[in-house]
Every structure is written in C-alpha cells, then in structure tokens.
Write a protein that holds these residues in place. Structure first.
Motif, PDB file in Angstrom:
ATOM      1  N   VAL A  79      -5.485  -5.796 -12.444  1.00 48.00           N
ATOM      2  CA  VAL A  79      -4.989  -4.471 -13.155  1.00 48.00           C
ATOM      3  C   VAL A  79      -4.138  -4.233 -14.139  1.00 48.00           C
ATOM      4  O   VAL A  79      -3.973  -3.415 -14.763  1.00 48.00           O
ATOM      5  CB  VAL A  79      -4.883  -3.342 -11.993  1.00 48.00           C
ATOM      6  CG1 VAL A  79      -5.851  -3.616 -10.786  1.00 48.00           C
ATOM      7  CG2 VAL A  79      -3.315  -3.745 -11.581  1.00 48.00           C
ATOM      8  N   LYS A  80      -3.569  -5.418 -14.533  1.00 43.95           N
ATOM      9  CA  LYS A  80      -2.493  -5.385 -15.609  1.00 43.95           C
ATOM     10  C   LYS A  80      -2.964  -5.025 -16.760  1.00 43.95           C
ATOM     11  O   LYS A  80      -4.058  -5.359 -17.446  1.00 43.95           O
ATOM     12  CB  LYS A  80      -1.882  -6.771 -15.725  1.00 43.95           C
ATOM     13  CG  LYS A  80      -0.534  -6.774 -16.553  1.00 43.95           C
ATOM     14  CD  LYS A  80       0.012  -8.150 -16.539  1.00 43.95           C
ATOM     15  CE  LYS A  80       1.241  -8.166 -17.489  1.00 43.95           C
ATOM     16  NZ  LYS A  80       2.177  -7.406 -17.231  1.00 43.95           N
ATOM     17  N   GLY A  81      -2.348  -3.921 -17.738  1.00 45.31           N
ATOM     18  CA  GLY A  81      -2.899  -3.368 -18.698  1.00 45.31           C
ATOM     19  C   GLY A  81      -3.822  -2.262 -18.706  1.00 45.31           C
ATOM     20  O   GLY A  81      -3.795  -1.464 -19.636  1.00 45.31           O
ATOM     21  N   ARG A  82      -4.172  -1.988 -17.429  1.00 40.78           N
ATOM     22  CA  ARG A  82      -4.889  -0.882 -17.201  1.00 40.78           C
ATOM     23  C   ARG A  82      -4.420   0.317 -16.307  1.00 40.78           C
ATOM     24  O   ARG A  82      -4.471   1.429 -16.414  1.00 40.78           O
ATOM     25  CB  ARG A  82      -6.307  -1.306 -16.613  1.00 40.78           C
ATOM     26  CG  ARG A  82      -7.092  -2.203 -17.408  1.00 40.78           C
ATOM     27  CD  ARG A  82      -8.440  -2.370 -16.755  1.00 40.78           C
ATOM     28  NE  ARG A  82      -8.456  -3.045 -15.145  1.00 40.78           N
ATOM     29  CZ  ARG A  82      -8.929  -2.505 -14.450  1.00 40.78           C
ATOM     30  NH1 ARG A  82      -9.528  -1.529 -14.364  1.00 40.78           N
ATOM     31  NH2 ARG A  82      -8.845  -3.107 -13.050  1.00 40.78           N
ATOM     32  N   PHE A  83      -3.476  -0.283 -15.108  1.00 39.10           N
ATOM     33  CA  PHE A  83      -2.902   0.611 -14.333  1.00 39.10           C
ATOM     34  C   PHE A  83      -1.473   0.567 -14.662  1.00 39.10           C
ATOM     35  O   PHE A  83      -0.895  -0.310 -14.992  1.00 39.10           O
ATOM     36  CB  PHE A  83      -3.023   0.085 -12.851  1.00 39.10           C
ATOM     37  CG  PHE A  83      -4.608   0.112 -12.515  1.00 39.10           C
ATOM     38  CD1 PHE A  83      -5.463   0.496 -13.310  1.00 39.10           C
ATOM     39  CD2 PHE A  83      -4.724  -0.037 -11.000  1.00 39.10           C
ATOM     40  CE1 PHE A  83      -6.932   0.493 -12.686  1.00 39.10           C
ATOM     41  CE2 PHE A  83      -6.030  -0.169 -10.683  1.00 39.10           C
ATOM     42  CZ  PHE A  83      -7.080   0.483 -11.365  1.00 39.10           C
ATOM     43  N   THR A  84      -0.709   1.772 -14.436  1.00 39.83           N
ATOM     44  CA  THR A  84       0.555   1.853 -14.531  1.00 39.83           C
ATOM     45  C   THR A  84       1.363   2.646 -13.395  1.00 39.83           C
ATOM     46  O   THR A  84       0.846   3.606 -12.958  1.00 39.83           O
ATOM     47  CB  THR A  84       1.007   2.891 -15.699  1.00 39.83           C
ATOM     48  OG1 THR A  84       0.439   2.217 -17.042  1.00 39.83           O
ATOM     49  CG2 THR A  84       2.336   2.690 -15.834  1.00 39.83           C
ATOM     50  N   ILE A  85       2.361   2.103 -12.858  1.00 43.12           N
ATOM     51  CA  ILE A  85       3.185   2.651 -11.419  1.00 43.12           C
ATOM     52  C   ILE A  85       4.175   3.282 -12.129  1.00 43.12           C
ATOM     53  O   ILE A  85       5.025   2.711 -12.847  1.00 43.12           O
ATOM     54  CB  ILE A  85       3.037   1.611 -10.533  1.00 43.12           C
ATOM     55  CG1 ILE A  85       3.910   2.401  -9.229  1.00 43.12           C
ATOM     56  CG2 ILE A  85       4.170   0.450 -10.976  1.00 43.12           C
ATOM     57  CD1 ILE A  85       3.786   1.576  -7.961  1.00 43.12           C
ATOM     58  N   SER A  86       4.611   4.496 -11.592  1.00 40.50           N
ATOM     59  CA  SER A  86       5.804   5.276 -12.182  1.00 40.50           C
ATOM     60  C   SER A  86       6.193   6.181 -10.974  1.00 40.50           C
ATOM     61  O   SER A  86       5.517   6.628 -10.166  1.00 40.50           O
ATOM     62  CB  SER A  86       5.619   5.785 -13.240  1.00 40.50           C
ATOM     63  OG  SER A  86       4.393   6.901 -13.484  1.00 40.50           O
ATOM     64  N   THR A  87       7.368   6.738 -11.107  1.00 41.23           N
ATOM     65  CA  THR A  87       7.952   7.755 -10.491  1.00 41.23           C
ATOM     66  C   THR A  87       7.441   9.221 -10.969  1.00 41.23           C
ATOM     67  O   THR A  87       7.290   9.249 -12.467  1.00 41.23           O
ATOM     68  CB  THR A  87       9.375   7.888 -10.290  1.00 41.23           C
ATOM     69  OG1 THR A  87       9.865   7.945 -11.579  1.00 41.23           O
ATOM     70  CG2 THR A  87       9.940   6.518  -9.383  1.00 41.23           C
ATOM     71  N   GLY A  88       7.086  10.091 -10.103  1.00 43.63           N
ATOM     72  CA  GLY A  88       6.663  11.388 -10.439  1.00 43.63           C
ATOM     73  C   GLY A  88       7.758  12.203 -10.918  1.00 43.63           C
ATOM     74  O   GLY A  88       8.817  11.958 -10.534  1.00 43.63           O
ATOM     75  N   TYR A  89       7.268  13.374 -11.221  1.00 43.69           N
ATOM     76  CA  TYR A  89       8.425  14.362 -11.622  1.00 43.69           C
ATOM     77  C   TYR A  89       9.201  15.091 -10.253  1.00 43.69           C
ATOM     78  O   TYR A  89      10.235  15.332 -10.224  1.00 43.69           O
ATOM     79  CB  TYR A  89       7.885  15.654 -12.368  1.00 43.69           C
ATOM     80  CG  TYR A  89       7.463  15.045 -13.912  1.00 43.69           C
ATOM     81  CD1 TYR A  89       8.609  14.902 -15.041  1.00 43.69           C
ATOM     82  CD2 TYR A  89       5.985  15.146 -14.218  1.00 43.69           C
ATOM     83  CE1 TYR A  89       8.382  14.533 -16.032  1.00 43.69           C
ATOM     84  CE2 TYR A  89       5.862  14.508 -15.639  1.00 43.69           C
ATOM     85  CZ  TYR A  89       6.832  14.228 -16.363  1.00 43.69           C
ATOM     86  OH  TYR A  89       6.538  14.148 -17.741  1.00 43.69           O
ATOM     87  N   ALA A  90       8.381  14.997  -9.176  1.00 45.19           N
ATOM     88  CA  ALA A  90       8.729  15.490  -7.968  1.00 45.19           C
ATOM     89  C   ALA A  90       9.582  14.359  -7.311  1.00 45.19           C
ATOM     90  O   ALA A  90       9.170  13.128  -7.577  1.00 45.19           O
ATOM     91  CB  ALA A  90       7.581  16.042  -6.911  1.00 45.19           C
ATOM     92  N   ARG A  91      10.722  14.643  -6.658  1.00 51.73           N
ATOM     93  CA  ARG A  91      11.377  13.698  -5.794  1.00 51.73           C
ATOM     94  C   ARG A  91      10.433  13.000  -4.857  1.00 51.73           C
ATOM     95  O   ARG A  91       9.649  13.569  -4.146  1.00 51.73           O
ATOM     96  CB  ARG A  91      12.446  14.336  -5.130  1.00 51.73           C
ATOM     97  CG  ARG A  91      13.516  13.336  -4.424  1.00 51.73           C
ATOM     98  CD  ARG A  91      14.847  14.086  -3.825  1.00 51.73           C
ATOM     99  NE  ARG A  91      15.524  14.713  -4.798  1.00 51.73           N
ATOM    100  CZ  ARG A  91      16.579  15.055  -4.505  1.00 51.73           C
ATOM    101  NH1 ARG A  91      17.119  15.474  -3.295  1.00 51.73           N
ATOM    102  NH2 ARG A  91      17.583  15.561  -5.620  1.00 51.73           N
ATOM    103  N   ASN A  92      10.645  11.659  -4.599  1.00 52.44           N
ATOM    104  CA  ASN A  92       9.896  10.863  -3.443  1.00 52.44           C
ATOM    105  C   ASN A  92       8.230  10.973  -3.821  1.00 52.44           C
ATOM    106  O   ASN A  92       7.590  11.013  -2.868  1.00 52.44           O
ATOM    107  CB  ASN A  92      10.232  11.564  -2.106  1.00 52.44           C
ATOM    108  CG  ASN A  92      11.709  11.096  -1.884  1.00 52.44           C
ATOM    109  OD1 ASN A  92      12.471  10.181  -2.459  1.00 52.44           O
ATOM    110  ND2 ASN A  92      12.156  12.157  -0.878  1.00 52.44           N
ATOM    111  N   THR A  93       8.011  10.878  -5.150  1.00 54.80           N
ATOM    112  CA  THR A  93       6.543  10.605  -5.351  1.00 54.80           C
ATOM    113  C   THR A  93       6.261   9.719  -6.380  1.00 54.80           C
ATOM    114  O   THR A  93       7.130   9.391  -7.343  1.00 54.80           O
ATOM    115  CB  THR A  93       6.306  12.169  -6.098  1.00 54.80           C
ATOM    116  OG1 THR A  93       6.551  13.128  -5.325  1.00 54.80           O
ATOM    117  CG2 THR A  93       4.965  12.135  -6.780  1.00 54.80           C
TER     118      THR A  93
END
Length: 122
Positions: A63-77
């Motif tokens: 999935v590298k280059g296609r998927f991105t993991i990150s924190t959302g704007y809401a806390r604990n998301t």
C-alpha cells in the motif's frame, strides 16, 4: 472499555479512493499510543496495512505510495486515506490501538474495532 469505531468503508471501482476514519473513546488515551490499520479478507490471515505513533508512520509494501495514515481533526481520530484502490485491497479493515509504538504485529495492539468493509470492483 476502550471503544474503536471504523467508518468510511464501501464499494468503489478500481482506481478510486476511500477515506476510513477510526474514532477512539473510553478509557485513557495517550497521545503517544500508536494506532494501526489491518485488513482481513475471507479465508486469509490478518494483514498489516499502516500504523501511526510518535510522529512516525509505517506502511505495508503493498500500500505504500497509495495509502496515507494520519490524525484527524477530531481528537482521538485516526484516518486512513486510500487512493488508487485495487481489487486486491478488498477486505474488512480494522482499526487498532494500545501499542506502545507503531508496529506491524497485530499482537502489539490491545484494542480493536469491529471493522468496516471495503470492496473494490474491477
């Protein structure tokens, strides 16, 4: 006690995009606790997808280059942005947390969501 709820799954054609969200509630949540995404297709073992924690991220080669993991704007998301989806991405996607650091091993995570179905058609 800790609850994780995934959302954003659905049916999409190959080449399309989906954004999965994982909301964590209950218990105590540390800003340094790692969260991960795993997926599992019927009859197959759980597969690591991505993990985030302490400002670092890990990705499976598939999935590298296609998927991105990150924190959302809401806390604990935690968000998993999936682009250029392929039929082989079809699976139930699970969010997990409670690991001390980003890990590719599902046994390092203490809490799991119920999953959200992602289906990619040809």
């Amino acid at each position: 006690q800790v609850q994780l709820v995934e959302s954003g799954g659905g049916l999409v054609q190959a080449g399309g995009s989906l954004r999965l969200s994982c909301a964590v509630s209950g218990g105590t949540f540390s800003t340094h606790a790692a969260a991960g995404w795993f997926r599992q297709a019927p009859g197959k073992e759980r597969e690591f997808v991505a993990a985030w924690g302490s400002g670092a991220s890990l990705y499976a080669d598939s999935v590298k280059g296609r998927f991105t993991i990150s924190t959302g704007y809401a806390r604990n998301t935690v968000v998993l942005q999936m682009n250029s989806l392929k039929p082989e991405d079809t699976a139930v996607y699970y969010c997990a947390t409670g690991a001390d650091y980003p890990s590719r091993r599902y046994s390092d995570y203490n809490y799991w969501g119920r999953g959200t179905q992602v289906t990619v058609s040809s």
